[in-house]
Design an enzyme around this catalytic site. Structure first.
Site, PDB file in Angstrom:
ATOM      1  CB  CYS A   1       1.551   8.445   9.629  1.00 37.11           C
ATOM      2  SG  CYS A   1       0.080   7.441   9.942  1.00 37.11           S
TER       3      CYS A   1
ATOM      4  N   GLY B   1      -7.283   0.415   2.512  1.00 29.76           N
ATOM      5  CA  GLY B   1      -8.373   1.343   2.781  1.00 29.76           C
ATOM      6  C   GLY B   1      -8.110   2.221   3.980  1.00 29.76           C
ATOM      7  CG  PHE B   2     -11.157   3.758   6.457  1.00 29.07           C
ATOM      8  CD1 PHE B   2     -11.669   3.661   7.750  1.00 29.07           C
ATOM      9  CD2 PHE B   2     -12.035   3.544   5.398  1.00 29.07           C
ATOM     10  CE1 PHE B   2     -13.001   3.364   7.988  1.00 29.07           C
ATOM     11  CE2 PHE B   2     -13.362   3.236   5.621  1.00 29.07           C
ATOM     12  CZ  PHE B   2     -13.847   3.151   6.916  1.00 29.07           C
TER      13      PHE B   2
ATOM     14  N   GLY C   1      -4.573   4.415   3.671  1.00 24.49           N
ATOM     15  CA  GLY C   1      -3.529   3.981   2.747  1.00 24.49           C
ATOM     16  C   GLY C   1      -4.152   3.068   1.710  1.00 24.49           C
TER      17      GLY C   1
ATOM     18  NE  ARG D   1      -0.252   0.391   5.009  1.00 21.99           N
ATOM     19  CZ  ARG D   1       0.664   1.238   5.474  1.00 21.99           C
ATOM     20  NH1 ARG D   1       1.018   2.295   4.765  1.00 21.99           N
ATOM     21  NH2 ARG D   1       1.242   1.032   6.650  1.00 21.99           N
TER      22      ARG D   1
ATOM     23  CG  HIS E   1      -3.562  -2.287  11.104  1.00 21.96           C
ATOM     24  ND1 HIS E   1      -4.315  -1.161  10.887  1.00 21.96           N
ATOM     25  CD2 HIS E   1      -2.823  -2.476   9.982  1.00 21.96           C
ATOM     26  CE1 HIS E   1      -4.045  -0.692   9.676  1.00 21.96           C
ATOM     27  NE2 HIS E   1      -3.142  -1.470   9.117  1.00 21.96           N
TER      28      HIS E   1
END
Length: 392
Positions: free
Chosen positions: A342, A322-323, A311, A240, A247
């Protein structure tokens, strides 16, 4: 004299008709030129609109096929299937990644076998796998780096680990989740999605991929290994855009696999990324949380802190990743002594739970409740129809 007069009249009428035809053709060409000019100006005006800020190319990952001109399918609405694993609890990151890759490569394989004809409207065909899908997940603790991310943003990682995560490190022994050469036969070995993912995880594509393990003090209340002093968290480099992020339990992860060539979507990854951000902004608005975009950094922000990371990637205009919306995660994983979230210095990370508790609220929405809200917002923002009954 009569014959001469008749001949002269005929010549005059023929000349007049010829001139009239030429004038009509000229006016038609001029009109078409003006229409094209107005369309060009309208496109330029939209692309320079202040509501769609420029997105750094490093945040977007595409294949070379995405740059080729294609024809947009003209459908008024698109039915999107939703698959959710929230009821099963957090799942291993590699499994969620394999789930995406399986769906994506099944679609690409079908297109190749059909000569890349977009049969997107054939939703009644039971054998058609080229359908838009949204995956809703919750991951076990993991760190991921985008394709071009700087491994030095893993601030507490040893040099050997950084070398295995380097952008130049590929093949056996690397920690890169990559499936650029997936065997098409692997996609047709099983009838169910679960079996397909299992085959994928056990295939040679995955057997040589070993994540780098980051040792952290075990102060995570969300995990069951409370009897150990150290927790090992896997790290992968993935396909990505964007930098390093985390996560884990309490975080809503949404992976849309949408074909941007299909109306009412737009064949523009920058537009798509901004629409994803809008989905998150609208979702949080329903919980009285006012958030904004940042002109310099992707994602969704509450004050100086990021509440959702975005991303994306795409292959032949089918999106992946996605998010990730922080609902109620353990924010200690974002501590700058472990990572630089990030890759942004001087900015923090927050969650819906932290924001709501700071204003005195005690009832925090569940992941399932936030997911339902987010799906409703996706329908409105993208103009799609979501099959709610397909959430399994």
């Amino acid at each position: 004299i009569d014959r001469m007069w008749t001949a002269m009249s005929t010549i005059t009428m023929t000349t007049a008709i010829s001139r009239a035809t030429s004038s009509a053709l000229f006016l038609r060409a001029r009109s078409s030129s003006c229409i094209r000019r107005r369309c060009q100006l309208r496109r330029r005006s939209f692309s320079s609109s202040s509501t769609i800020a420029a997105v750094p190319s490093s945040l977007l990952e595409t294949t070379s096929d995405d740059e080729s001109p294609t024809t947009t399918t003209t459908t008024t609405s698109q039915v999107v299937t939703v698959h959710s694993s929230l009821a099963a609890g957090p799942i291993d990151y590699a499994r969620g990644w394999a789930w995406q890759q399986n769906l994506l490569n099944q679609r690409l394989n079908q297109r190749r076998s059909q000569g890349d004809n977009d049969d997107s409207n054939n939703n009644n065909n039971n054998n058609n796998v080229d359908v838009d899908t949204i995956l809703i997940l919750e991951h076990e603790p993991v760190y991921t780096l985008g394709r071009g991310a700087n491994e030095n943003h893993l601030t507490s990682l040893c040099e050997d680990g950084k070398n295995r995560l380097a952008r130049s490190c590929r093949g056996p022994g690397s920690a890169r989740l990559s499936m650029d050469k997936l065997d098409p036969e692997l996609l047709t070995m099983s009838s169910s999605m679960e079996q397909s993912v299992e085959h994928l995880l056990l295939s040679n594509n995955m057997a040589n991929i070993t994540p780098v393990m980051l040792e952290l003090p075990n102060n995570n209340n969300n995990n069951n290994n409370n009897d150990t002093a150290v927790e090992e968290v896997p790290i992968y480099r993935i396909d990505r855009g964007g930098e390093v992020t985390h996560h884990g339990p309490g975080q809503l992860v949404v992976y849309p696999l949408l074909d941007l060539r299909r109306a009412p979507l737009e064949q523009d990854l920058h537009w798509y990324l901004r629409q994803i951000e809008q989905v998150v902004i609208d979702t949080l608005h329903d919980y009285d949380i006012a958030t904004v975009r940042d002109d310099s950094n992707t994602g969704v922000w509450f004050g100086p802190s990021k509440v959702a990371a975005v991303g994306v990637s795409s292959s032949r205009w089918i999106t992946t990743h996605g998010f990730a919306l922080n609902v109620s995660p353990n924010l200690q994983y974002f501590d700058t002594s472990y990572i630089l979230p990030c890759g942004i210095e001087g900015r923090g990370v927050t969650s819906m739970e932290e924001i709501m508790r700071n204003r005195g609220e005690t009832t925090i929405p569940t992941l399932e409740e936030v997911a339902t809200t987010a799906l409703t917002k996706m329908e409105a923002v993208f103009g799609i129809d979501i099959e709610q009954n397909s959430v399994t």
